[in-house]
Write a protein that holds these residues in place. Structure first.
Motif, PDB file in Angstrom:
ATOM      1  N   GLU A 116       1.299   0.908   1.597  1.00  0.00           N
ATOM      2  CA  GLU A 116       2.445   1.312   0.784  1.00  0.00           C
ATOM      3  C   GLU A 116       3.276   0.093   0.429  1.00  0.00           C
ATOM      4  OE1 GLU A 116       5.679   3.106  -1.057  1.00  0.00           O
ATOM      5  OE2 GLU A 116       5.998   2.071   0.854  1.00  0.00           O
ATOM      6  N   ALA A 117       4.051   0.208  -0.646  1.00  0.00           N
ATOM      7  CA  ALA A 117       4.788  -0.930  -1.199  1.00  0.00           C
ATOM      8  C   ALA A 117       5.668  -1.623  -0.164  1.00  0.00           C
ATOM      9  CB  ALA A 117       5.633  -0.468  -2.385  1.00  0.00           C
ATOM     10  N   ALA A 118       6.384  -0.857   0.648  1.00  0.00           N
ATOM     11  CA  ALA A 118       7.310  -1.461   1.609  1.00  0.00           C
ATOM     12  C   ALA A 118       6.569  -2.302   2.633  1.00  0.00           C
ATOM     13  CB  ALA A 118       8.123  -0.364   2.303  1.00  0.00           C
ATOM     14  N   GLU A 119       5.449  -1.806   3.129  1.00  0.00           N
ATOM     15  CA  GLU A 119       4.676  -2.562   4.120  1.00  0.00           C
ATOM     16  C   GLU A 119       4.092  -3.824   3.498  1.00  0.00           C
ATOM     17  OE1 GLU A 119       0.848  -2.049   7.177  1.00  0.00           O
ATOM     18  OE2 GLU A 119       1.421  -0.415   5.841  1.00  0.00           O
ATOM     19  N   LYS A 120       3.597  -3.708   2.275  1.00  0.00           N
ATOM     20  CA  LYS A 120       3.008  -4.875   1.621  1.00  0.00           C
ATOM     21  C   LYS A 120       4.066  -5.936   1.332  1.00  0.00           C
ATOM     22  CE  LYS A 120      -0.542  -6.199  -1.566  1.00  0.00           C
ATOM     23  NZ  LYS A 120      -1.899  -5.782  -1.928  1.00  0.00           N
ATOM     24  N   ALA A 121       5.259  -5.514   0.911  1.00  0.00           N
ATOM     25  CA  ALA A 121       6.334  -6.457   0.617  1.00  0.00           C
ATOM     26  C   ALA A 121       6.804  -7.181   1.868  1.00  0.00           C
ATOM     27  CB  ALA A 121       7.495  -5.735  -0.048  1.00  0.00           C
ATOM     28  N   ALA A 122       6.728  -6.500   3.015  1.00  0.00           N
ATOM     29  CA  ALA A 122       7.198  -7.105   4.271  1.00  0.00           C
ATOM     30  C   ALA A 122       6.197  -8.093   4.858  1.00  0.00           C
ATOM     31  CB  ALA A 122       7.489  -6.002   5.289  1.00  0.00           C
ATOM     32  N   PHE A 123       4.966  -8.100   4.345  1.00  0.00           N
ATOM     33  CA  PHE A 123       3.936  -8.992   4.888  1.00  0.00           C
ATOM     34  C   PHE A 123       4.159 -10.401   4.366  1.00  0.00           C
ATOM     35  CE2 PHE A 123      -0.352 -10.909   4.578  1.00  0.00           C
ATOM     36  CZ  PHE A 123      -0.664 -10.906   5.930  1.00  0.00           C
ATOM     37  N   THR A 124       4.294 -11.358   5.273  1.00  0.00           N
ATOM     38  CA  THR A 124       4.583 -12.744   4.881  1.00  0.00           C
ATOM     39  C   THR A 124       3.452 -13.702   5.209  1.00  0.00           C
ATOM     40  OG1 THR A 124       5.703 -13.125   7.005  1.00  0.00           O
ATOM     41  CG2 THR A 124       7.065 -12.416   5.133  1.00  0.00           C
ATOM     42  N   GLY A 125       2.357 -13.204   5.746  1.00  0.00           N
ATOM     43  CA  GLY A 125       1.236 -14.065   6.092  1.00  0.00           C
ATOM     44  C   GLY A 125       0.431 -14.462   4.876  1.00  0.00           C
TER      45      GLY A 125
END
Length: 211
Positions: A116-125
């Motif tokens: 989902e968009a929120a999880e993908k946006a929070a990924f910084t790796g």
């Protein structure tokens, strides 16, 4: 079928917009009416406004073309068949979608993972987070770094070949806990829009003496 239905969660009293197995089968099985997306982005924007679908599935090129019309979206949006960026999912949310999902799937194993968009946006790796494998799907990384998948929805074999236990995705990947992160492509196939292109089919015609 169960994995897709649990992700899309269609109910019978609102339309679903999409022309792929991902939304068609669970929507029809639940009794929800299905509309095929219009080819014209302008008509598609009017279609979304008129139908107000509970769920929609569009490829990234279709979704980008729709967003260029500045529509007011609703319901849950799913996108796949080509790489889905965090930026595209964020634009979809800001346009009014309740949720925006990137779906990772193959012809040989469908569906594989979703984010989902929120999880993908929070990924910084480093790399492209495509989410945790859906229920029943198992993922591992081979010695050559390629992602291997298995599950009840996988193809039995390729025509003329022996059955396989694992589907070789052709994608280089790593596992971040229980989530899959793509790092590139190793098979001789590229994506243009949402179309598979095999360079080996065309390279012989492009040979030029001295080049």
């Amino acid at each position: 079928m169960r994995a897709v239905a649990d992700l899309v969660r269609p109910h019978p009293d609102a339309p679903v917009l999409g022309g792929t197995f991902f939304v068609l089968v669970p929507a029809l099985a639940s009794g929800a009416p299905v509309a095929l997306p219009a080819r014209s982005p302008r008509v598609l924007a009017r279609q979304v406004a008129r139908l107000r679908p509970q769920a929609s599935y569009l490829t990234p090129p279709q979704l980008r073309a729709l967003l260029a019309q500045r529509p007011r979206l609703c319901g849950r949006f799913y996108s796949g068949s080509a790489p889905v960026s965090a930026t595209l999912l964020d634009r979809t949310r800001r346009a009014g979608a309740e949720q925006a999902w990137g779906v990772y799937a193959l012809t040989e194993l469908f569906p594989a993972a979703a984010v989902e968009a929120a999880e993908k946006a929070a990924f910084t790796g480093a790399g492209d987070l495509v989410g945790a494998p859906l229920p029943g799907v198992t993922a591992r990384v081979g010695t050559d770094g390629r992602l291997l998948l298995a599950g009840p929805g996988q193809a039995h074999r390729y025509l003329g070949e022996q059955p396989h236990d694992w589907v070789d995705t052709g994608d280089v990947a790593r596992l971040d806990g229980d989530r899959v992160v793509l790092a590139g492509r190793s098979k001789d196939m590229i994506l243009r829009g949402a179309e598979n292109i095999y360079p080996g089919l065309y390279e012989p015609a492009l040979h030029v003496p001295g080049v």
